[in-house]
Write a protein that holds these residues in place. Structure first.
Motif, PDB file in Angstrom:
ATOM      1  N   SER A 271       0.742  -1.187  -0.013  1.00  0.00           N
ATOM      2  CA  SER A 271       0.078   0.100   0.004  1.00  0.00           C
ATOM      3  C   SER A 271       0.871   1.337   0.162  1.00  0.00           C
ATOM      4  O   SER A 271       0.327   2.268  -0.311  1.00  0.00           O
ATOM      5  CB  SER A 271      -0.789   0.036   1.219  1.00  0.00           C
ATOM      6  N   GLN A 272       2.054   1.102   0.324  1.00  0.00           N
ATOM      7  CA  GLN A 272       3.120   2.297   0.313  1.00  0.00           C
ATOM      8  C   GLN A 272       3.330   2.641  -1.214  1.00  0.00           C
ATOM      9  O   GLN A 272       3.429   1.858  -2.031  1.00  0.00           O
ATOM     10  CB  GLN A 272       4.322   1.940   1.038  1.00  0.00           C
ATOM     11  N   PRO A 273       3.715   4.026  -1.278  1.00  0.00           N
ATOM     12  CA  PRO A 273       4.018   4.470  -2.816  1.00  0.00           C
ATOM     13  C   PRO A 273       5.429   3.574  -3.236  1.00  0.00           C
ATOM     14  O   PRO A 273       6.334   3.330  -2.431  1.00  0.00           O
ATOM     15  CB  PRO A 273       4.329   5.700  -2.741  1.00  0.00           C
ATOM     16  N   PHE A 274       5.421   3.440  -4.567  1.00  0.00           N
ATOM     17  CA  PHE A 274       6.622   2.688  -5.250  1.00  0.00           C
ATOM     18  C   PHE A 274       7.842   3.342  -4.795  1.00  0.00           C
ATOM     19  O   PHE A 274       8.792   2.869  -4.576  1.00  0.00           O
ATOM     20  CB  PHE A 274       6.261   2.878  -6.580  1.00  0.00           C
ATOM     21  N   ALA A 275       8.011   4.784  -4.996  1.00  0.00           N
ATOM     22  CA  ALA A 275       9.301   5.458  -4.590  1.00  0.00           C
ATOM     23  C   ALA A 275       9.470   5.733  -3.294  1.00  0.00           C
ATOM     24  O   ALA A 275      10.593   6.220  -2.962  1.00  0.00           O
ATOM     25  CB  ALA A 275       9.125   6.680  -5.552  1.00  0.00           C
TER      26      ALA A 275
END
Length: 139
Positions: free
Chosen positions: A43-47
């Motif tokens: 759920s965390q952003p890719f970057a």
């Protein structure tokens, strides 16, 4: 000469296998040093929090992958032109070393930035290594 070429091919297969196996060794080092990174939260952003760093490391990985492939192709062509199969080993080692650098970039991202998508760099490295698989037809 035929025996020598066969021996060189087998040596290159062993080198290729060792480089591929080193990926699991790096992965295990990371697993034992930072086990919390293996609790994947997609759920965390890719970057993550380091967009610029991840982008630079991604660009470096793609460039290294292409440099490794280019050097390998050059070595194969040179080996054909000079009729010297030993040059294939130089190209193989260079190509695999550049692929290894991809997983090292992922390792740095994991250790220095707690980047949870580090495994993408490992996957790219392994794909690159499969592209460098020694082909019998080149010998």
């Amino acid at each position: 000469m035929k025996q020598n070429v066969e021996q060189l091919y087998k040596t290159n297969l062993v080198l290729w296998s060792a480089f591929l196996l080193s990926q699991s060794a790096l992965f295990m080092v990371l697993y034992f040093a930072k086990p919390n990174l293996f609790k994947f939260d997609f759920s965390q952003p890719f970057a993550g929090d380091n967009l610029i760093v991840v982008a630079i490391f991604g660009l470096m990985a793609i460039i290294n992958l292409f440099i490794g492939l280019f050097l390998r192709i050059q070595a194969v062509q040179r080996a054909i032109d000079e009729q010297n199969p030993k040059l294939l080993q130089n190209g193989l080692i260079l190509g695999l070393a550049f692929c290894e650098s991809l997983s090292i970039l992922g390792l740095v991202l994991a250790f220095a930035f707690d980047y949870q998508y580090f495994f993408i760099w490992f996957i790219l490295a392994i794909i690159g290594m499969f592209l460098h698989y020694p082909r019998r037809q080149n010998y």
